[in-house]
Design a protein around this motif. Structure first.
Motif, PDB file in Angstrom:
ATOM      1  N   ILE A   1      36.052  20.333  34.141  1.00 16.91           N
ATOM      2  CA  ILE A   1      36.770  21.613  34.028  1.00 16.91           C
ATOM      3  C   ILE A   1      38.277  21.350  34.111  1.00 16.91           C
ATOM      4  CG2 ILE A   1      36.991  23.943  34.952  1.00 16.91           C
ATOM      5  CD1 ILE A   1      34.215  23.181  33.889  1.00 16.91           C
ATOM      6  N   PRO A   2      39.049  21.801  33.125  1.00 18.97           N
ATOM      7  CA  PRO A   2      40.505  21.577  33.162  1.00 18.97           C
ATOM      8  C   PRO A   2      41.157  22.224  34.387  1.00 18.97           C
ATOM      9  CG  PRO A   2      39.795  22.331  30.999  1.00 18.97           C
ATOM     10  CD  PRO A   2      38.620  22.488  31.907  1.00 18.97           C
ATOM     11  N   GLU A   3      42.158  21.555  34.925  1.00 18.87           N
ATOM     12  CA  GLU A   3      42.862  22.072  36.099  1.00 18.87           C
ATOM     13  C   GLU A   3      43.539  23.400  35.810  1.00 18.87           C
ATOM     14  OE1 GLU A   3      43.190  21.201  39.242  1.00 18.87           O
ATOM     15  OE2 GLU A   3      41.722  19.588  39.026  1.00 18.87           O
ATOM     16  N   GLY A   4      43.889  23.616  34.544  1.00 17.27           N
ATOM     17  CA  GLY A   4      44.579  24.847  34.184  1.00 17.27           C
ATOM     18  C   GLY A   4      43.765  26.094  34.507  1.00 17.27           C
ATOM     19  N   GLN A   5      42.441  25.990  34.410  1.00 18.93           N
ATOM     20  CA  GLN A   5      41.598  27.159  34.714  1.00 18.93           C
ATOM     21  C   GLN A   5      41.655  27.494  36.197  1.00 18.93           C
ATOM     22  OE1 GLN A   5      37.780  27.406  33.033  1.00 18.93           O
ATOM     23  NE2 GLN A   5      38.271  26.319  31.151  1.00 18.93           N
ATOM     24  N   THR A   6      41.647  26.461  37.029  1.00 17.56           N
ATOM     25  CA  THR A   6      41.754  26.700  38.472  1.00 17.56           C
ATOM     26  C   THR A   6      43.110  27.316  38.819  1.00 17.56           C
ATOM     27  OG1 THR A   6      40.329  24.787  38.828  1.00 17.56           O
ATOM     28  CG2 THR A   6      41.557  25.597  40.723  1.00 17.56           C
TER      29      THR A   6
ATOM     30  N   ALA B   1      45.010  29.048  36.876  1.00 15.66           N
ATOM     31  CA  ALA B   1      45.046  30.420  36.369  1.00 15.66           C
ATOM     32  C   ALA B   1      44.314  31.376  37.304  1.00 15.66           C
ATOM     33  CB  ALA B   1      44.418  30.464  34.973  1.00 15.66           C
ATOM     34  N   ALA B   2      43.181  30.898  37.859  1.00 15.76           N
ATOM     35  CA  ALA B   2      42.435  31.742  38.800  1.00 15.76           C
ATOM     36  C   ALA B   2      43.245  31.983  40.063  1.00 15.76           C
ATOM     37  CB  ALA B   2      41.102  31.067  39.135  1.00 15.76           C
ATOM     38  N   TYR B   3      43.941  30.954  40.547  1.00 17.41           N
ATOM     39  CA  TYR B   3      44.789  31.127  41.736  1.00 17.41           C
ATOM     40  C   TYR B   3      45.913  32.114  41.459  1.00 17.41           C
ATOM     41  CZ  TYR B   3      42.532  27.083  43.941  1.00 17.41           C
ATOM     42  OH  TYR B   3      41.631  26.243  44.507  1.00 17.41           O
TER      43      TYR B   3
ATOM     44  N   LEU C   1      42.753  34.865  43.191  1.00 17.31           N
ATOM     45  CA  LEU C   1      41.446  34.429  43.691  1.00 17.31           C
ATOM     46  C   LEU C   1      41.631  33.276  44.667  1.00 17.31           C
ATOM     47  CD1 LEU C   1      39.308  34.451  40.407  1.00 17.31           C
ATOM     48  CD2 LEU C   1      39.410  36.189  42.187  1.00 17.31           C
ATOM     49  N   GLY C   2      40.833  33.264  45.718  1.00 22.07           N
ATOM     50  CA  GLY C   2      40.874  32.184  46.686  1.00 22.07           C
ATOM     51  C   GLY C   2      40.089  30.974  46.201  1.00 22.07           C
ATOM     52  N   TYR C   3      39.997  29.968  47.091  1.00 21.30           N
ATOM     53  CA  TYR C   3      39.342  28.713  46.715  1.00 21.30           C
ATOM     54  C   TYR C   3      37.861  28.925  46.379  1.00 21.30           C
ATOM     55  CZ  TYR C   3      37.474  23.987  47.166  1.00 21.30           C
ATOM     56  OH  TYR C   3      36.820  22.800  46.935  1.00 21.30           O
ATOM     57  N   TRP C   4      37.143  29.610  47.281  1.00 27.76           N
ATOM     58  CA  TRP C   4      35.699  29.756  47.074  1.00 27.76           C
ATOM     59  C   TRP C   4      35.378  30.742  45.953  1.00 27.76           C
ATOM     60  CZ3 TRP C   4      32.972  26.014  48.742  1.00 27.76           C
ATOM     61  CH2 TRP C   4      33.323  25.336  49.914  1.00 27.76           C
ATOM     62  N   ARG C   5      36.176  31.809  45.812  1.00 25.77           N
ATOM     63  CA  ARG C   5      35.936  32.753  44.704  1.00 25.77           C
ATOM     64  C   ARG C   5      36.225  32.078  43.361  1.00 25.77           C
ATOM     65  NH1 ARG C   5      32.886  36.874  45.008  1.00 25.77           N
ATOM     66  NH2 ARG C   5      34.157  38.186  43.612  1.00 25.77           N
ATOM     67  N   THR C   6      37.233  31.216  43.338  1.00 21.49           N
ATOM     68  CA  THR C   6      37.508  30.467  42.103  1.00 21.49           C
ATOM     69  C   THR C   6      36.354  29.528  41.778  1.00 21.49           C
ATOM     70  OG1 THR C   6      39.882  30.547  42.559  1.00 21.49           O
ATOM     71  CG2 THR C   6      39.111  28.864  41.009  1.00 21.49           C
ATOM     72  N   ALA C   7      35.844  28.876  42.813  1.00 16.45           N
ATOM     73  CA  ALA C   7      34.716  27.981  42.573  1.00 16.45           C
ATOM     74  C   ALA C   7      33.491  28.750  42.106  1.00 16.45           C
ATOM     75  CB  ALA C   7      34.404  27.209  43.856  1.00 16.45           C
ATOM     76  N   GLN C   8      33.249  29.930  42.712  1.00 15.88           N
ATOM     77  CA  GLN C   8      32.046  30.703  42.393  1.00 15.88           C
ATOM     78  C   GLN C   8      32.119  31.346  41.010  1.00 15.88           C
ATOM     79  OE1 GLN C   8      31.473  34.007  45.040  1.00 15.88           O
ATOM     80  NE2 GLN C   8      29.720  34.811  43.876  1.00 15.88           N
ATOM     81  N   LEU C   9      33.282  31.884  40.660  1.00 15.34           N
ATOM     82  CA  LEU C   9      33.376  32.676  39.431  1.00 15.34           C
ATOM     83  C   LEU C   9      33.891  31.896  38.231  1.00 15.34           C
ATOM     84  CD1 LEU C   9      34.902  35.950  40.958  1.00 15.34           C
ATOM     85  CD2 LEU C   9      32.501  35.456  40.448  1.00 15.34           C
ATOM     86  N   VAL C  10      34.645  30.827  38.458  1.00 19.58           N
ATOM     87  CA  VAL C  10      35.301  30.140  37.339  1.00 19.58           C
ATOM     88  C   VAL C  10      34.778  28.720  37.159  1.00 19.58           C
ATOM     89  CG1 VAL C  10      37.512  29.348  36.423  1.00 19.58           C
ATOM     90  CG2 VAL C  10      37.391  31.510  37.671  1.00 19.58           C
ATOM     91  N   VAL C  11      34.783  27.946  38.231  1.00 21.49           N
ATOM     92  CA  VAL C  11      34.521  26.508  38.099  1.00 21.49           C
ATOM     93  C   VAL C  11      33.027  26.203  38.010  1.00 21.49           C
ATOM     94  CG1 VAL C  11      34.873  24.264  39.159  1.00 21.49           C
ATOM     95  CG2 VAL C  11      36.678  25.978  39.263  1.00 21.49           C
TER      96      VAL C  11
END
Length: 353
Positions: free
Chosen positions: A245-250, A252-254, A258-268
């Motif tokens: 997964i490109p770092e850019g998506q993380t 963008a979620a931040y 979105l927090g760390y776990w919500r980013t992991a759950q919904l995006v990554v």
């Protein structure tokens, strides 16, 4: 303004494509047909034409074909092992229940928290039903065997390893040095030994390290060992998906709050798990096949139940038939899992488009 889309009919590939479309493919195809016919004709002669479908061992010994009467006579033992015959409805119900739950779980439309809770209820109930805890008489795990053991150990091993593997994968990518080091040590130690060593540790070392009154059941110890072993391999599979997964998506979620776990759950995680579906299915099939190693600690899985059935003094010498029968069961499960993974990949790709 609406756009007019022209949908062209999908071209179907001819059945003979790649078989007879040029001289080289034609020669290879004819050679393959000749080899298959050379093997298949005598096999069918043995397996069907001269086979004995009913009767005794003497009837089979008098013929020169396969003895499927042996499989029919030993069917219950191959499937259920030493489980008491009068109580074999329990493992049959466990197989049926887990089969239905697996079928439901294959549909993405049913993926929800309710399905997870259903698994958390059904698996312990299946174990208690097999043990007779809820409905006496009790049956010790030393009498369990056959297909229920293979399915239970595989399903529970993968299900319990998955959350552990998720945490290990995130810990290995964590910026916290201690957490990352612990995850690396755990994963590399488990991946550095074969599964049979883990089973021996669960069988021999763990009882010596525990007080006498705290001894855990042998099958449960083996199950815990298999779950930890699988979690190490699964963690590396998931980590590979996370790295894709490109770092850019993380980032963008931040930026969206979105927090760390919500980013992991919904995006990554959804994208990472979608990318490693073939590897996860491959690992699942490996777990199913590796349950045969349970025989080294005295647990009778499907393969070893079949091998034990062939040692009956009244039916000696019919190893080929019982191994073919068991191979068909393994093939049906493994082939079904591989075809499901292909279907799931197409389905998720279509949903993404």
């Amino acid at each position: 303004m609406s756009e007019l889309q022209v949908v062209l009919p999908k071209r179907r590939r001819p059945l003979t494509a790649g078989l007879f479309d040029n001289r080289r493919n034609t020669v290879i195809t004819l050679l393959c047909i000749a080899v298959v016919a050379w093997f298949l004709v005598p096999f069918l002669h043995w397996a069907v034409g001269n086979a004995v479908w009913a009767g005794s061992a003497q009837d089979c010994s008098a013929g020169d074909g396969a003895c499927w009467a042996f499989v029919a006579a030993k069917f219950r033992f191959i499937i259920f092992g030493f489980y008491p015959p009068a109580l074999q409805w329990r493992p049959a119900l466990v197989i049926l229940g887990i089969g239905i739950l697996l079928f439901i779980s294959t549909r993405p439309s049913f993926w929800s928290l309710k399905l997870l809770m259903l698994w958390l209820v059904v698996v312990p109930l299946a174990w208690l039903l097999m043990a007779g805890t809820l409905l006496p008489p009790a049956v010790p795990s030393s009498q369990w065997g056959g297909l229920p053991i293979t399915i239970l150990v595989s399903v529970i091993g993968l299900a319990t390893a998955f959350p552990v593997a998720l945490l290990l994968a995130f810990a290995r990518r964590s910026s916290m040095g201690i957490l990352r080091t612990l995850a690396v040590v755990f994963i590399e130690c488990l991946r550095g030994v074969p599964l049979i060593v883990v089973l021996y540790v669960a069988m021999l070392i763990v009882p010596m390290a525990l007080p006498t009154d705290a001894l855990v059941d042998k099958l449960l110890r083996a199950q815990i060992g298999i779950s930890l072993f699988v979690s190490a391999y699964l963690a590396e599979v998931i980590r590979a998906g996370l790295q894709s997964i490109p770092e850019g998506q993380t980032e963008a979620a931040y930026s969206l709050g979105l927090g760390y776990w919500r980013t992991a759950q919904l995006v990554v995680l959804p994208q990472a798990l979608r990318a490693v579906i073939p590897a996860i299915v491959n690992l699942s099939i490996g777990i199913l096949l590796n349950t045969a190693l349970l025989a080294v600690i005295g647990i009778l899985d499907l393969l070893n139940a079949a091998k034990t059935a062939a040692t009956d003094p009244n039916w000696l010498g019919f190893y080929t038939e019982t191994f073919i029968f068991v191979a068909c069961i393994y093939f049906a499960i493994s082939y079904g899992a591989s075809r499901y993974s292909l279907w799931l990949e197409r389905r998720l790709r279509a949903d993404r488009q």
